[in-house]
Scaffold this motif. Structure first.
Motif, short mmCIF file in Angstrom:
data_model
loop_
_atom_site.label_atom_id
_atom_site.label_comp_id
_atom_site.label_asym_id
_atom_site.label_seq_id
_atom_site.Cartn_x
_atom_site.Cartn_y
_atom_site.Cartn_z
N UNK A 139 0.82 -1.21 0.00
CA UNK A 139 0.00 0.00 0.00
C UNK A 139 0.86 1.26 0.00
N UNK A 140 2.13 1.13 0.39
CA UNK A 140 3.05 2.27 0.41
C UNK A 140 4.47 1.74 0.19
N UNK A 141 5.40 2.68 -0.02
CA UNK A 141 6.80 2.30 -0.09
C UNK A 141 7.44 2.61 -1.43
N UNK A 142 8.77 2.60 -1.44
CA UNK A 142 9.52 2.90 -2.66
C UNK A 142 9.31 1.82 -3.70
N UNK A 143 9.19 0.56 -3.26
CA UNK A 143 8.94 -0.52 -4.22
C UNK A 143 7.64 -0.33 -4.97
N UNK A 144 6.62 0.19 -4.28
CA UNK A 144 5.35 0.46 -4.95
C UNK A 144 5.49 1.62 -5.93
N UNK A 168 13.21 6.47 -8.29
CA UNK A 168 13.05 5.62 -7.11
C UNK A 168 14.34 4.88 -6.80
N UNK A 169 15.06 4.46 -7.84
CA UNK A 169 16.34 3.78 -7.62
C UNK A 169 17.37 4.74 -7.00
N UNK A 170 17.36 5.99 -7.44
CA UNK A 170 18.28 6.98 -6.86
C UNK A 170 17.97 7.20 -5.39
N UNK A 171 16.69 7.34 -5.05
CA UNK A 171 16.29 7.52 -3.65
C UNK A 171 16.74 6.33 -2.82
N UNK A 172 16.52 5.14 -3.34
CA UNK A 172 16.92 3.93 -2.62
C UNK A 172 18.44 3.87 -2.45
N UNK A 173 19.19 4.28 -3.47
CA UNK A 173 20.65 4.27 -3.38
C UNK A 173 21.13 5.24 -2.30
N UNK A 174 20.50 6.40 -2.21
CA UNK A 174 20.88 7.38 -1.18
C UNK A 174 20.62 6.80 0.22
N UNK A 175 19.45 6.17 0.39
CA UNK A 175 19.13 5.55 1.69
C UNK A 175 20.16 4.48 2.03
N UNK A 176 20.52 3.65 1.06
CA UNK A 176 21.50 2.59 1.31
C UNK A 176 22.87 3.15 1.65
N UNK A 177 23.28 4.23 0.98
CA UNK A 177 24.58 4.83 1.26
C UNK A 177 24.62 5.45 2.65
N UNK A 178 23.54 6.09 3.06
CA UNK A 178 23.48 6.65 4.41
C UNK A 178 23.58 5.55 5.46
#
Length: 287
Positions: A233-238, A255-265
């Motif tokens: 119902x929510x989330x970057x994967x959606x 969305x991939x860029x946002x996920x990459x930033x989260x992973x790097x942090x």
């Protein structure tokens, strides 16, 4: 360096601070050069991608271009997404990944240390763990959605099964690689099995465990994203699934860029914690 009357080398201590200062300055210069090279490489790749897309050497509809991806991220940040604010989607995915990571790490460490210490238990459960590890765990995500629904529980379960095995095998190996002399000395001093495990085995295996934490958090994010992609119902994967459904390539890349930033942090925080815990270990550059 000079020689005294007996021919013994004498170190000129007056030059030692100068040499240390030169090494420190060289290390700083190298760090600046490496950082600059990384930035230049990223800029060159993005510029080439933009130029090829605008010249239609590559299909801009399928491959999009960096400027459109940036516009998509800016739109999500300023106006939100169709699912709500971008921060809410990031937190939803991060919550699922963090919870699954914590559960997977705790269970992996406990089971790895237990089987590493108890040979009979390892002999009994070893074949079953190998069979479970051989199963492509991503295919379990649809089953978890059926079992637990579209809520966060199914994504947490996907993250747990991806995190558990790398942490388990590292903890198991770390428990097996403990210096036998340390264990023997602890027993001579009257330590019980429980104290040997907690005060000798676990500290010795900590470096092995931390090695797996860097990789396992990325697996936790993968589990959460795949679960959201299949049904959520929510989330970057959606966001990725919706962008793909509307043929919005810029949205998928954003969305991939946002996920990459989260992973790097997250990787940076883990590295910081590891350096704080293992301050006693010499760095690889120490001569």
């Amino acid at each position: 360096m000079s020689l005294d009357l007996l021919g013994t080398p004498v170190v000129d201590t007056a030059k030692a601070p100068d040499r240390a200062h030169s090494r420190a300055r060289g290390a700083r210069s190298r760090k600046v050069a490496v950082t600059a090279s990384r930035v230049l490489l990223l800029v060159a790749v993005l510029a080439l991608w933009e130029a090829l897309s605008r010249a239609e050497v590559i299909d801009p509809f399928n491959f999009s271009m960096p400027t459109k991806i940036w516009d998509q991220i800016h739109t999500w940040v300023t106006h939100g997404t169709a699912l709500g604010s971008l921060g809410e989607q990031i937190w939803y995915t991060l919550y699922e990944a963090l919870l699954g990571w914590i559960i997977g790490v705790v269970t992996g460490v406990v089971c790895g240390i237990a089987l590493g210490r108890i040979t009979l238990l390892a002999d009994i459960l070893g074949p079953y763990i190998k069979v479970l590890n051989s199963i492509p765990r991503i295919v379990l995500a649809p089953i978890f959605v059926i079992w637990f629904g579209l809520g966060p529980a199914s994504k947490v379960a996907s993250a747990v099964v991806l995190v558990f095995f790398p942490v388990f095998f590292n903890a198991f190996q770390g428990a097996r690689e403990v210096d036998r002399d340390l264990v023997a000395n602890a027993r001579i001093l009257g330590a019980s099995d429980r104290r040997v495990t907690l005060q000798v085995v676990v500290p010795s295996a900590t470096s092995w465990i931390f090695t797996s934490l860097h990789v396992s958090f990325g697996f936790a994010l993968i589990g959460a994203i795949v679960g959201e992609y299949i049904g959520a119902t929510k989330g970057i994967g959606l966001l990725v699934a919706q962008s793909q459904g509307t043929f919005n390539a810029a949205g998928v890349y954003a969305a991939m860029v946002v996920l990459a930033v989260v992973a790097l942090v997250a990787e940076g925080l883990l590295t910081f914690a590891e350096r704080r815990i293992f301050r006693w270990k010499p760095s690889g550059s120490d001569g």
